[in-house]
Design an enzyme around this catalytic site. Structure first.
Site, PDB file in Angstrom:
ATOM      1  N   SER A 240       0.773  -1.268   0.172  1.00  0.00           N
ATOM      2  CA  SER A 240      -0.117  -0.116   0.068  1.00  0.00           C
ATOM      3  C   SER A 240       0.726   1.465  -0.002  1.00  0.00           C
ATOM      4  CB  SER A 240      -0.926  -0.016   0.982  1.00  0.00           C
ATOM      5  OG  SER A 240      -2.007  -1.076   0.881  1.00  0.00           O
TER       6      SER A 240
ATOM      7  N   GLN B 289     -12.932 -15.661   2.544  1.00  0.00           N
ATOM      8  CA  GLN B 289     -14.078 -16.789   2.105  1.00  0.00           C
ATOM      9  C   GLN B 289     -13.856 -17.552   3.362  1.00  0.00           C
ATOM     10  OE1 GLN B 289     -16.084 -16.604  -0.456  1.00  0.00           O
ATOM     11  NE2 GLN B 289     -15.324 -14.650  -0.919  1.00  0.00           N
TER      12      GLN B 289
ATOM     13  N   THR C 280      -5.843 -18.645   4.685  1.00  0.00           N
ATOM     14  CA  THR C 280      -5.066 -17.329   3.751  1.00  0.00           C
ATOM     15  C   THR C 280      -4.335 -18.019   2.801  1.00  0.00           C
ATOM     16  OG1 THR C 280      -4.991 -16.086   5.955  1.00  0.00           O
ATOM     17  CG2 THR C 280      -3.941 -15.556   4.019  1.00  0.00           C
TER      18      THR C 280
ATOM     19  N   SER D 295       3.882 -11.771   5.854  1.00  0.00           N
ATOM     20  CA  SER D 295       2.805 -10.920   6.043  1.00  0.00           C
ATOM     21  C   SER D 295       1.669 -11.738   6.700  1.00  0.00           C
ATOM     22  CB  SER D 295       2.094 -10.434   4.815  1.00  0.00           C
ATOM     23  OG  SER D 295       1.368 -11.508   4.020  1.00  0.00           O
TER      24      SER D 295
END
Length: 428
Positions: free
Chosen positions: A98, A160, A165, A372
């Site tokens: 980001s 979902q 992940t 991450s």
């Protein structure tokens, strides 16, 4: 391992301090005749990096650059660049996540300066017809501030029910190519989340929309506009936007996705197409290039990216629900014990980066970890910012009280560590 070296001044010189929107001058925004920057607490930074690695990242690094008559770079590393045992290298390329939003914001501000977009008019007027519903009136400014009420499409890709992940990554992210219009459509189907301007809610779709506006207004692919307006003028030779190519060319750090089941191994997620975040998170760069970009940005008129007025608008950050964190137009402001710093964080599958600079651009700090989806890793990186910018905190002796022995009072000390909370975008 830490090393300090002296470098020649960068081509982009730091400008004088820029006042915050409130008119206050943070301590770190000292002018050339003001007090010197605090000496970084490299031991504190190294400790934070080691904690980051201990929390689950193969490795981490911090690059602290001071710009002045004689530039000084301090590079500190911990752990490994990959699970094969290669030492971490702070000069190598990585996915900035980001932090890409700062690049997109600069492009939008440039177009605003040219009169091609009015940030206070509905953004839908600057997008391809039908991108947003006719009754969605959020402005470009509200979108860039994450106050537009637009649902984050990445929630649909990453969360979902019943999927880990890593499974979601392999099924919907690593190789699946999305168009910006498809991602916006995912978001729009959820409806407007709240009245624009009424609250803050971080959304990657916001900057997918801004990237679409850049393309629509210029008639050029986003990657071309980014290269022509930022990458080439600044000489960011290690920065690229290669969507939908999956590889990181050249020497780079290997990124690893943390499994939801911590007993399972890390997943090498280095190769992935960045289409699922696009303008919101697909830039590849280095600590050196991020420093050069931040230096040019914080210089305003003198940096060649945006005007002083545009920079003030970007820095006019509004508080978020996260303590010490405010958000402007594609710029995050963090309030440290010694003053405010501006920049962004970036978390994209396998990579985490925090990139910030003082308001005058005289010091930049880039901290990175190659894992991450692990909040403890994110916290470790955040903990490196305070010692990097503000230096070592003096020990404060607690005042003596009548109810405690004198010897006990003399040995009681307090440390104002200025630790920062984890930012709200810990997944992406």
């Amino acid at each position: 391992m830490a090393k300090t070296r002296l470098l020649r001044p960068l081509a982009v010189a730091a400008a004088a301090a820029v006042l915050a929107a409130t008119g206050a001058v943070p301590a770190l925004a000292a002018g050339q005749d003001g007090p010197a920057l605090p000496t970084p607490d490299t031991a504190g930074v190294q400790s934070a990096l080691q904690a980051t690695a201990a929390a689950g990242a193969p490795g981490a690094f911090a690059v602290i650059r001071d710009h002045g008559e004689e530039d000084v770079t301090r590079s500190l590393t911990a752990g490994k660049a990959d699970l094969d045992g290669t030492p971490m290298n702070s000069a190598w390329r990585f996915r900035v996540g980001s932090n890409s939003k700062m690049f997109a914001a600069v492009l939008v501000m440039q177009l605003a300066q040219e009169g091609r977009i009015d940030l206070d008019k509905p953004l839908r007027d600057y997008l391809p017809a039908g991108t947003l519903p006719a009754d969605w009136t959020m402005t470009g400014r509200q979108v860039m501030e994450h106050r537009a009420g637009i649902y984050d499409h990445t929630n649909d890709l990453l969360e979902q029910a019943g999927e880990e992940t890593t499974a979601a990554f392999e099924a919907r992210i690593r190789s699946t190519v999305y168009t910006p219009a498809q991602m916006v459509a995912m978001s729009v189907k959820h409806g407007q989340q709240y009245t624009p301007g009424s609250r803050y809610s971080y959304s990657n779709t916001d900057f997918v929309l801004m990237g679409m506006a850049v393309e629509n207004l210029t008639g050029r692919p986003y990657a071309d506009v980014l290269r022509e307006r930022i990458i080439e003028p600044l000489g960011l030779t290690q920065t690229s936007f290669v969507v939908p190519d999956q590889r990181i060319e050249g020497a780079h750090v290997t990124g690893y996705l943390t499994n939801d089941d911590r007993t399972k191994p890390l997943l090498d997620s280095t190769e992935q197409n960045g289409s699922w975040v696009w303008a919101a998170g697909a830039v590849i760069s280095t600590a050196s290039d991020l420093d050069r970009f931040l230096g040019a940005l914080m210089a305003g008129d003198n940096g060649g990216l945006v005007s002083d007025d545009s920079l003030r608008q970007m820095e006019a950050a509004i508080p978020t629900p996260t303590a010490k964190i405010s958000y402007g137009l594609g710029l995050r402001r963090i309030s440290l014990t010694c003053g405010d710093v501006y920049g962004h964080g970036g978390i994209v599958q396998g990579f985490q980066t925090q990139s910030f600079a003082t308001p005058d651009g005289k010091r930049s700090v880039v901290v990175f970890a190659n894992a991450s989806n692990n909040g403890s890793v994110t916290q470790g990186l955040m903990n490196a910012l305070e010692p990097a910018f503000c230096g070592k905190k003096p020990v404060k002796v607690a005042p003596r009280t009548n109810n405690a022995p004198a010897q006990q009072n003399q040995r009681t000390v307090q440390h104002d560590q200025g630790l920062l909370p984890v930012v709200e975008d810990t997944r992406i």
